[in-house]
Design a protein around this motif. Structure first.
Motif, PDB file in Angstrom:
ATOM      1  N   VAL A 213       0.821  -1.082   0.004  1.00 35.74           N
ATOM      2  CA  VAL A 213      -0.007  -0.023   0.046  1.00 35.74           C
ATOM      3  C   VAL A 213       0.809   1.149   0.071  1.00 35.74           C
ATOM      4  N   SER A 214       0.570   2.121  -0.959  1.00 32.89           N
ATOM      5  CA  SER A 214       1.094   3.581  -0.973  1.00 32.89           C
ATOM      6  C   SER A 214      -0.087   4.672  -0.833  1.00 32.89           C
ATOM      7  N   ALA A 215       0.423   5.780  -0.569  1.00 34.31           N
ATOM      8  CA  ALA A 215      -0.627   6.818  -0.448  1.00 34.31           C
ATOM      9  C   ALA A 215       0.165   8.029  -0.558  1.00 34.31           C
ATOM     10  N   ASP A 216      -0.540   9.140  -1.225  1.00 30.53           N
ATOM     11  CA  ASP A 216      -0.172  10.555  -1.243  1.00 30.53           C
ATOM     12  C   ASP A 216      -0.319  10.866   0.323  1.00 30.53           C
ATOM     13  N   LEU A 217       0.729  11.769   0.772  1.00 35.55           N
ATOM     14  CA  LEU A 217       0.683  12.365   2.085  1.00 35.55           C
ATOM     15  C   LEU A 217       0.988  13.871   1.635  1.00 35.55           C
ATOM     16  N   ALA A 218       0.092  14.459   1.746  1.00 34.92           N
ATOM     17  CA  ALA A 218       0.022  15.950   1.373  1.00 34.92           C
ATOM     18  C   ALA A 218      -0.752  16.787   2.273  1.00 34.92           C
ATOM     19  N   GLY A 219      -2.253  17.045   1.498  1.00 33.25           N
ATOM     20  CA  GLY A 219      -3.071  17.851   2.326  1.00 33.25           C
ATOM     21  C   GLY A 219      -3.897  17.060   3.421  1.00 33.25           C
ATOM     22  N   LEU A 220      -4.774  17.505   4.018  1.00 33.29           N
ATOM     23  CA  LEU A 220      -5.793  17.057   4.977  1.00 33.29           C
ATOM     24  C   LEU A 220      -6.229  15.676   4.418  1.00 33.29           C
ATOM     25  N   ASP A 221      -7.063  15.799   3.160  1.00 34.80           N
ATOM     26  CA  ASP A 221      -7.563  14.710   2.776  1.00 34.80           C
ATOM     27  C   ASP A 221      -6.898  13.308   2.474  1.00 34.80           C
ATOM     28  N   SER A 222      -5.699  13.510   1.705  1.00 37.42           N
ATOM     29  CA  SER A 222      -4.727  12.544   1.466  1.00 37.42           C
ATOM     30  C   SER A 222      -4.248  11.911   2.684  1.00 37.42           C
ATOM     31  N   LEU A 263       4.108   4.376   8.916  1.00 44.97           N
ATOM     32  CA  LEU A 263       4.053   5.275   7.866  1.00 44.97           C
ATOM     33  C   LEU A 263       5.502   5.187   7.553  1.00 44.97           C
ATOM     34  N   THR A 264       5.849   4.890   6.394  1.00 40.58           N
ATOM     35  CA  THR A 264       7.374   5.353   5.819  1.00 40.58           C
ATOM     36  C   THR A 264       6.911   6.406   4.688  1.00 40.58           C
ATOM     37  N   HIS A 265       8.229   7.323   4.866  1.00 41.81           N
ATOM     38  CA  HIS A 265       7.803   8.720   4.014  1.00 41.81           C
ATOM     39  C   HIS A 265       8.805   8.724   2.943  1.00 41.81           C
ATOM     40  N   HIS A 266       8.616   9.197   1.914  1.00 46.15           N
ATOM     41  CA  HIS A 266       9.609   9.624   0.912  1.00 46.15           C
ATOM     42  C   HIS A 266       9.071  10.972   0.090  1.00 46.15           C
ATOM     43  N   ALA A 267       9.960  11.887   0.169  1.00 43.62           N
ATOM     44  CA  ALA A 267       9.519  13.103  -0.724  1.00 43.62           C
ATOM     45  C   ALA A 267       9.989  13.347  -2.074  1.00 43.62           C
ATOM     46  N   ILE A 301       4.006  14.824 -13.496  1.00 44.07           N
ATOM     47  CA  ILE A 301       4.047  15.260 -11.959  1.00 44.07           C
ATOM     48  C   ILE A 301       3.504  13.829 -11.463  1.00 44.07           C
ATOM     49  N   LYS A 302       2.627  13.277 -12.091  1.00 38.62           N
ATOM     50  CA  LYS A 302       2.025  11.980 -11.543  1.00 38.62           C
ATOM     51  C   LYS A 302       3.041  10.843 -11.717  1.00 38.62           C
ATOM     52  N   ARG A 303       3.868  10.975 -12.898  1.00 39.25           N
ATOM     53  CA  ARG A 303       4.596   9.809 -13.065  1.00 39.25           C
ATOM     54  C   ARG A 303       5.898  10.025 -12.197  1.00 39.25           C
ATOM     55  N   ALA A 304       6.334  11.292 -11.733  1.00 32.86           N
ATOM     56  CA  ALA A 304       7.185  11.453 -10.800  1.00 32.86           C
ATOM     57  C   ALA A 304       6.798  10.809  -9.428  1.00 32.86           C
ATOM     58  N   VAL A 305       5.577  10.961  -8.885  1.00 29.97           N
ATOM     59  CA  VAL A 305       5.142  10.239  -7.679  1.00 29.97           C
ATOM     60  C   VAL A 305       5.069   8.839  -7.779  1.00 29.97           C
ATOM     61  N   LEU A 306       4.569   8.385  -8.955  1.00 35.91           N
ATOM     62  CA  LEU A 306       4.681   6.671  -9.187  1.00 35.91           C
ATOM     63  C   LEU A 306       5.932   6.236  -9.383  1.00 35.91           C
ATOM     64  N   ASP A 307       6.856   7.048  -9.773  1.00 33.85           N
ATOM     65  CA  ASP A 307       8.193   6.297  -9.821  1.00 33.85           C
ATOM     66  C   ASP A 307       8.982   6.318  -8.607  1.00 33.85           C
ATOM     67  N   THR A 308       8.396   7.081  -7.780  1.00 31.23           N
ATOM     68  CA  THR A 308       8.972   6.873  -6.263  1.00 31.23           C
ATOM     69  C   THR A 308       8.286   5.741  -5.739  1.00 31.23           C
ATOM     70  N   VAL A 309       7.243   5.634  -5.875  1.00 30.99           N
ATOM     71  CA  VAL A 309       6.346   4.401  -5.294  1.00 30.99           C
ATOM     72  C   VAL A 309       6.761   3.410  -5.790  1.00 30.99           C
ATOM     73  N   ALA A 310       7.047   3.214  -7.103  1.00 30.87           N
ATOM     74  CA  ALA A 310       7.400   1.946  -7.587  1.00 30.87           C
ATOM     75  C   ALA A 310       9.052   1.568  -7.158  1.00 30.87           C
ATOM     76  N   ALA A 311       9.858   2.569  -7.019  1.00 32.31           N
ATOM     77  CA  ALA A 311      11.166   2.351  -6.573  1.00 32.31           C
ATOM     78  C   ALA A 311      11.141   1.929  -5.107  1.00 32.31           C
ATOM     79  N   HIS A 468       1.374   1.581 -16.884  1.00 33.53           N
ATOM     80  CA  HIS A 468       2.961   1.945 -17.066  1.00 33.53           C
ATOM     81  C   HIS A 468       3.583   1.594 -15.630  1.00 33.53           C
ATOM     82  N   TYR A 469       2.782   0.850 -14.511  1.00 31.99           N
ATOM     83  CA  TYR A 469       3.347   0.755 -13.084  1.00 31.99           C
ATOM     84  C   TYR A 469       2.604  -0.600 -12.708  1.00 31.99           C
ATOM     85  N   GLY A 470       1.568  -1.151 -13.088  1.00 29.44           N
ATOM     86  CA  GLY A 470       0.890  -2.163 -12.721  1.00 29.44           C
ATOM     87  C   GLY A 470       0.370  -1.974 -11.392  1.00 29.44           C
ATOM     88  N   VAL A 471      -0.020  -0.635 -11.045  1.00 26.57           N
ATOM     89  CA  VAL A 471      -0.453  -0.116  -9.672  1.00 26.57           C
ATOM     90  C   VAL A 471      -1.815   0.187  -9.659  1.00 26.57           C
TER      91      VAL A 471
END
Length: 611
Positions: A213-222, A263-267, A301-311, A468-471
């Motif tokens: 499981v991965s997740a955006d961690l930005a605003g209150l909603d995510s 929670l494990t975080h990556h910027a 921008i979405k690919r940059a986030v998913l690249d980090t998730v995939a890594a 592109h990521y199988g996610v």
């Protein structure tokens, strides 16, 4: 693309979707691209029910709804957690129900004497090569509200089932039937908060099946979704942290990760290429979506986030996004028009003063924008918009400076040829004459339109993640039960000035799910800097896309000079019609893609039919 389809009626043609799989127990119904675990069905004699997608019901719970199928209690089939398509048969009757946010849209058409339905309009168009409907595309660009044209889709001969309705076919014919009310009974925010909390918790839990499981961690909603998932296991949290944004998402994400177990975080650091409109010179990098898609503009921008998730994933899993949280948890100030219409003048004045303080303007100005919409209903507003389309092209001013409207006329309308504007006016006037069952509150109407637009756009982002990521991309705020719980709270309570996301903070205060400092947050990030950087960096590509050789220009949907002026303003760093430009670019990309690619949709007697 994952899609589903079926037919009603007999035919001599042995047609089925390419690489399709029959849905057990529901004859002449297929899925394509869906994992077997997310296609389930139950039957009892001539009565059957199938669900496709993320559905929180087990097989016993599905079977318990077969009496509802017999009785035609269709809404009961849409009440489980998750987001899914439901197909029900009762003898010679067929019902197909999409979701409330358009993530599982339903389209239909007659072909060779048979009714075909599908969750892809492009697939139905490919039955005989039906072209794009330019007037419907004009409405998409100028009005951006999916239900304005009712059952008319972006493709000729292909009908769409409007939001909150289902497709019903029986020996007497095929029609759409409303299963969802146009507006909900009001529930005060403190009362609704517990329901919202439970619905969100179930929406997240339904998806957690042992995959990473991965997740955006930005605003209150995510952040809320990430914390809910972290209660049940490890979550890889990611924050897009481009320094040009100058927001406080990263500091809050860092504090949250330190405070919340699992929670494990990556910027995700931005680069020169993580801007709007990047990569549009090579459209082969983008999936072909069923309709113009807003994430075309922000794909890098979405690919940059998913690249980090995939890594950091041991294997492809699911990714939680807070998409549509704003739409269900808060409300724009246009609800003031409803307060004025209902004679709640004291409350309207109090709220107007609050909104005025936030915008550094006067309460009279805020109410002045809302007053015209308070004096008309939806049909009258459409007739006014039709008259505006027949008039002179307007000078551009920011949409926030124009009067509140039931169906705002966007800047894209002013880029169209006179002929197209008049055609759109005629269609809009006709829609006003035929309108029935319209909501009485502007907020109820605009909430539903925003959700349908966001649902369709999120589906495009989901394709990027899957292909592109199988996610699997998951947007819990777009689930039926979350929508119902949130929108039952009146807009003036969800959007009250002076409190940030009061529905979400009330729902989770004191529960221990989120840290107190997160619930006390009043800030929200924005992407304006990346939008303007993208406009400046990619101006030549945009000029080519929307120039004289564009598909939109050929149809009269854009003209050269207004677009050139908008791009020149952007290059100079001046305010510009960003939303309208995003719509136009997404539509142009979509038209070029469907003109130059030939996805194979159907097989007929082992021969492939191309669309």
């Amino acid at each position: 693309m994952r899609w589903s389809t079926g037919r009603y009626g007999t035919t001599n043609e042995a047609r089925q979707p390419r690489d399709g799989h029959l849905v057990p127990g529901v004859e002449t119904t297929w899925t394509a691209g869906w994992p077997a675990g997310r296609v389930r069905s139950v039957s009892d004699g001539p009565v059957s029910l199938a669900v496709i997608g993320d559905c929180g019901a087990d097989n016993d719970q599905l079977a318990a709804r077969l009496p509802a199928v017999r009785a035609g209690r269709w809404r009961e089939l849409t009440r489980w957690p998750g987001s899914y398509l439901a197909i029900a048969r009762n003898g010679a009757m067929l019902a197909v129900l999409g979701d409330l946010a358009g993530q599982h849209p339903v389209y239909w058409r007659c072909h060779d004497g048979t009714v075909w339905w599908a969750t892809s309009a492009l697939a139905l168009a490919a039955l005989d090569g039906a072209p794009v409907d330019p007037t419907a595309l004009a409405a998409h660009l100028a009005l951006a509200q999916p239900d304005v044209l009712g059952q008319r889709s972006l493709l000729r001969c292909v009908n769409r089932v409007p939001g909150g309705q289902l497709l019903l076919a029986d020996p007497s014919g095929t029609r759409t039937v409303r299963f969802e009310p146009t507006a909900y009974e009001d529930v005060d925010l403190p009362v609704a908060a517990a329901t919202v909390r439970a619905a969100l918790g179930e929406a997240v839990a339904t998806r957690l099946d042992g995959r990473p499981v991965s997740a955006d961690l930005a605003g209150l909603d995510s952040t809320t979704l990430a914390c809910l998932a972290a209660q049940r296991g490890p979550v890889t949290a990611v924050t897009f942290a481009d320094e040009r944004l100058r927001d406080d998402d990263l500091p809050y994400a860092t504090r949250t990760t330190a405070a919340v177990p699992n929670l494990t975080h990556h910027a995700v650091a931005g680069t020169v290429n993580t801007v709007y409109y990047d990569g549009l010179g090579d459209l082969s990098r983008l999936p072909v979506t069923d309709a113009p898609n807003a994430y075309t503009v922000t794909a890098s921008i979405k690919r940059a986030v998913l690249d980090t998730v995939a890594a950091h994933y041991p294997a492809p899993g699911l990714h939680l996004t807070g998409s549509a949280g704003d739409a269900v948890l808060s409300a724009p100030s246009s609800y003031l028009a409803d307060l004025l219409r209902e004679g709640q003048h004291r409350r309207a004045w109090s709220h107007a003063m609050g909104h005025a303080r936030l915008r550094h303007t006067s309460a009279w100005s805020v109410l002045g924008r809302a007053r015209p919409a308070s004096r008309t209903g939806l049909a009258g507003a459409w007739r006014q918009t039709a008259a505006e389309l027949r008039g002179a092209v307007r000078e551009w001013v920011p949409q926030a400076s124009r009067p509140v409207a039931w169906t705002p006329l966007l800047a894209t309308a002013d880029w169209m040829s006179s002929d197209v504007r008049h055609q759109l006016a005629a269609i809009l006037g006709g829609a006003a004459d035929q309108l029935d069952d319209a909501p009485t509150r502007l907020a109820a109407w605009s909430d539903r339109q925003d959700l349908n637009r966001l649902g369709a756009d999120t589906t495009g982002w989901r394709q990027i993640a899957a292909e592109h990521y199988g996610v699997d991309l998951v947007a819990p705020y777009l689930d039926n039960e979350v929508i119902r719980a949130c929108l039952a709270v009146p807009a003036d309570q969800r959007g009250t000035p002076g409190r940030y996301k009061p529905l979400l903070t009330t729902a989770f205060t004191g529960t221990g799910v989120l840290p107190d400092f997160v619930l006390a947050r009043t800030t929200k990030g924005g992407f304006n800097a990346l939008a303007y950087a993208g406009l400046q960096n990619n101006a030549p590509v945009l000029l080519d896309l929307l120039g004289p050789s564009s598909r939109l220009a050929a149809a009269g949907l854009v003209t050269e000079q207004p677009v050139a002026r908008i791009l020149a303003r952007a290059a100079a760093g001046q305010p510009t019609a960003q939303g309208a430009l995003h719509l136009a670019v997404s539509a142009e990309v979509w038209l070029r893609q469907i003109d130059t690619t030939e996805p194979t949709w159907w097989e007929v007697d082992s021969r492939v039919a191309c669309g």
